[in-house]
Design an enzyme around this catalytic site. Structure first.
Site, PDB file in Angstrom:
ATOM      1  N   ASN A  77      33.392  44.168  44.021  1.00  0.00           N
ATOM      2  CA  ASN A  77      33.345  43.210  42.914  1.00  0.00           C
ATOM      3  C   ASN A  77      31.926  42.963  42.419  1.00  0.00           C
ATOM      4  O   ASN A  77      31.728  42.613  41.249  1.00  0.00           O
ATOM      5  CB  ASN A  77      34.046  41.910  43.311  1.00  0.00           C
ATOM      6  CG  ASN A  77      35.556  42.088  43.325  1.00  0.00           C
ATOM      7  OD1 ASN A  77      36.053  43.151  42.953  1.00  0.00           O
ATOM      8  ND2 ASN A  77      36.286  41.081  43.760  1.00  0.00           N
TER       9      ASN A  77
ATOM     10  N   HIS B 158      33.375  28.738  48.340  1.00  0.00           N
ATOM     11  CA  HIS B 158      34.842  28.912  48.269  1.00  0.00           C
ATOM     12  C   HIS B 158      35.264  29.819  49.424  1.00  0.00           C
ATOM     13  O   HIS B 158      35.672  30.953  49.225  1.00  0.00           O
ATOM     14  CB  HIS B 158      35.176  29.553  46.910  1.00  0.00           C
ATOM     15  CG  HIS B 158      36.638  29.692  46.640  1.00  0.00           C
ATOM     16  ND1 HIS B 158      37.531  28.676  46.784  1.00  0.00           N
ATOM     17  CD2 HIS B 158      37.361  30.762  46.199  1.00  0.00           C
ATOM     18  CE1 HIS B 158      38.748  29.098  46.443  1.00  0.00           C
ATOM     19  NE2 HIS B 158      38.667  30.365  46.103  1.00  0.00           N
TER      20      HIS B 158
HETATM   21  N1  LIG Z   1      37.661  31.394  42.223  1.00  0.00           N
HETATM   22  C1  LIG Z   1      38.923  31.184  42.579  1.00  0.00           C
HETATM   23  O1  LIG Z   1      39.296  30.065  42.948  1.00  0.00           O
HETATM   24  C2  LIG Z   1      39.912  32.282  42.485  1.00  0.00           C
HETATM   25  C3  LIG Z   1      39.474  33.571  42.372  1.00  0.00           C
HETATM   26  N2  LIG Z   1      40.345  34.603  42.226  1.00  0.00           N
HETATM   27  C4  LIG Z   1      39.770  35.920  42.064  1.00  0.00           C
HETATM   28  O2  LIG Z   1      39.881  36.302  40.690  1.00  0.00           O
HETATM   29  C5  LIG Z   1      39.866  37.730  40.614  1.00  0.00           C
HETATM   30  C6  LIG Z   1      41.012  38.221  39.765  1.00  0.00           C
HETATM   31  O3  LIG Z   1      42.223  37.874  40.386  1.00  0.00           O
HETATM   32  P1  LIG Z   1      43.598  38.321  39.721  1.00  0.00           P
HETATM   33  O4  LIG Z   1      43.541  38.037  38.253  1.00  0.00           O
HETATM   34  O5  LIG Z   1      44.695  37.750  40.525  1.00  0.00           O
HETATM   35  O6  LIG Z   1      43.521  39.890  39.989  1.00  0.00           O
HETATM   36  P2  LIG Z   1      44.282  41.058  39.207  1.00  0.00           P
HETATM   37  O7  LIG Z   1      44.207  42.252  40.114  1.00  0.00           O
HETATM   38  O8  LIG Z   1      45.605  40.566  38.708  1.00  0.00           O
HETATM   39  O9  LIG Z   1      43.380  41.295  37.925  1.00  0.00           O
HETATM   40  C7  LIG Z   1      42.128  41.922  37.996  1.00  0.00           C
HETATM   41  C8  LIG Z   1      41.885  42.561  36.649  1.00  0.00           C
HETATM   42  O10 LIG Z   1      40.572  43.122  36.636  1.00  0.00           O
HETATM   43  C9  LIG Z   1      40.642  44.352  35.933  1.00  0.00           C
HETATM   44  N3  LIG Z   1      39.493  45.200  36.290  1.00  0.00           N
HETATM   45  C10 LIG Z   1      39.319  45.881  37.442  1.00  0.00           C
HETATM   46  N4  LIG Z   1      38.159  46.565  37.384  1.00  0.00           N
HETATM   47  C11 LIG Z   1      37.613  46.305  36.175  1.00  0.00           C
HETATM   48  C12 LIG Z   1      36.419  46.738  35.535  1.00  0.00           C
HETATM   49  N5  LIG Z   1      35.576  47.570  36.131  1.00  0.00           N
HETATM   50  N6  LIG Z   1      36.170  46.273  34.306  1.00  0.00           N
HETATM   51  C13 LIG Z   1      37.026  45.417  33.700  1.00  0.00           C
HETATM   52  N7  LIG Z   1      38.169  44.976  34.253  1.00  0.00           N
HETATM   53  C14 LIG Z   1      38.445  45.423  35.495  1.00  0.00           C
HETATM   54  C15 LIG Z   1      41.972  44.955  36.362  1.00  0.00           C
HETATM   55  O11 LIG Z   1      42.383  45.922  35.441  1.00  0.00           O
HETATM   56  C16 LIG Z   1      42.874  43.710  36.353  1.00  0.00           C
HETATM   57  O12 LIG Z   1      43.427  43.500  35.081  1.00  0.00           O
HETATM   58  C17 LIG Z   1      39.918  38.224  42.056  1.00  0.00           C
HETATM   59  O13 LIG Z   1      38.595  38.522  42.457  1.00  0.00           O
HETATM   60  C18 LIG Z   1      40.458  37.028  42.820  1.00  0.00           C
HETATM   61  O14 LIG Z   1      40.113  37.053  44.177  1.00  0.00           O
HETATM   62  C19 LIG Z   1      41.697  34.389  42.136  1.00  0.00           C
HETATM   63  C20 LIG Z   1      42.190  33.106  42.263  1.00  0.00           C
HETATM   64  C21 LIG Z   1      41.335  31.959  42.491  1.00  0.00           C
HETATM   65  C1  LIG Z   2      42.320  33.682  45.581  1.00  0.00           C
HETATM   66  C2  LIG Z   2      41.596  32.461  45.902  1.00  0.00           C
HETATM   67  O1  LIG Z   2      40.384  32.452  45.998  1.00  0.00           O
HETATM   68  C3  LIG Z   2      42.338  31.249  46.113  1.00  0.00           C
HETATM   69  O2  LIG Z   2      43.548  31.193  45.814  1.00  0.00           O
HETATM   70  O3  LIG Z   2      41.725  30.287  46.610  1.00  0.00           O
END
Ligand SMILES: NC(=O)C1=CN([C@@H]2O[C@H](COP(=O)(O)OP(=O)(O)OC[C@H]3O[C@@H](n4cnc5c(N)ncnc54)[C@H](O)[C@@H]3O)[C@@H](O)[C@H]2O)C=CC1
Ligand SMILES: CC(=O)C(=O)O
Length: 229
Positions: A10, A90
């Site tokens: 990431n 987090h």
């Molecule tokens: N800060 C927080 O509280 C939370 C953080 N997250 C994080 O958010 C992130 C996304 O989670 P989701 O949406 O569930 O994942 P997801 O797998 O559904 O979506 C990720 C997206 O990123 C895209 N992607 C991958 N490589 C890419 C690149 N090089 N350039 C552009 N787009 C790219 C993929 O095509 C996909 O559409 C994860 O890192 C997850 O751990 C998720 C929930 C809470």
């Molecule tokens: C994915 C994540 O960071 C959460 O649900 O807290």
């Protein structure tokens, strides 16, 4: 898989995306969500070259929503009446601030035993993993979307909200040069102010320990970047 396992993959993705964002939207505000959250905010902040008010991260609003929900369920009261804030990174050592938690203005410690509070704090720390285990694949999306929406609305409507946000600290809370979750004021200028609240020695130690975990990830990223030249 833990949030930290995503670090280097990431880091590369957020570096590449940040480069494009800066090129095409040089005046934008970046609200990062990608995990491991605090390390990614640090990477995006450094890669963007933006001032710190225009790069910050969402995690504390989500963690706080979980903490408030668990308290409301335990007490069988409306979540609207639970006021609380979760600070720190987090991760597994995030810092729910029990001393600042109230329910309808009543300190939480007047309403629940220490055992029950400890169990809620632990469930909050494990909240992301709990959802992942239930979903089997992917991670939480409803609550994160609601949390992001609150923060984006605060920016777009210049609401000057006080929420937990992951911000680059410049000496506040005794932390310098690191992105960690703290109370911030969010308005049209983005992360307009880091709010410093007084912490006991124990709370401060917990925040420092959480920040140390973020620093470890930041150090791994720095080594990977140095190796890649
Ligand atoms: N800060 C927080 O509280 C939370 C953080 N997250 C994080 O958010 C992130 C996304 O989670 P989701 O949406 O569930 O994942 P997801 O797998 O559904 O979506 C990720 C997206 O990123 C895209 N992607 C991958 N490589 C890419 C690149 N090089 N350039 C552009 N787009 C790219 C993929 O095509 C996909 O559409 C994860 O890192 C997850 O751990 C998720 C929930 C809470
Ligand atoms: C994915 C994540 O960071 C959460 O649900 O807290």
């Amino acid at each position: 898989m833990s949030r930290d396992d995503l670090l280097l993959t990431n880091m590369r993705i957020t570096s590449a995306v940040t480069e494009e964002v800066v090129k095409h939207s040089p005046d934008c505000i970046i609200l990062a969500v990608t995990n491991p959250l605090d390390a990614m905010v640090q990477n995006i902040f450094q890669s963007s070259g933006f001032p710190r008010n225009r790069v910050f991260g969402m995690a504390g609003v989500l963690d706080t929503a979980r903490y408030r929900t668990f308290i409301a369920r335990e007490l069988n009261v409306s979540v609207d009446d639970v006021q609380a804030m979760v600070l720190g990174g987090h991760g597994d050592d995030m810092v729910p601030l029990v001393r600042y938690t109230t329910v309808g203005c009543i300190p939480l410690t007047e309403l629940l035993s220490q055992d029950r509070i400890d169990s809620i704090v632990q469930r909050t720390r494990d909240g992301g993993g709990e959802i992942v285990a239930l979903l089997k694949q992917g991670s939480a999306f409803y609550a994160p979307s609601a949390a992001i929406t609150q923060m984006v609305q605060a920016i777009l409507l210049d609401r000057k909200r006080i929420l937990p946000g992951c911000a680059y600290l410049e000496g506040e809370y005794g932390i310098d040069g690191l992105c960690v979750g703290v109370p911030v004021k969010i308005g049209g200028g983005g992360m307009e102010q880091v709010i410093e609240i007084s912490l006991t020695d124990e709370e401060h130690a917990a925040l420092r320990s959480s920040a140390a975990s973020v620093q470890e990830l930041v150090d791994v990223m720095a080594s990977a970047k140095a190796e890649a030249g």
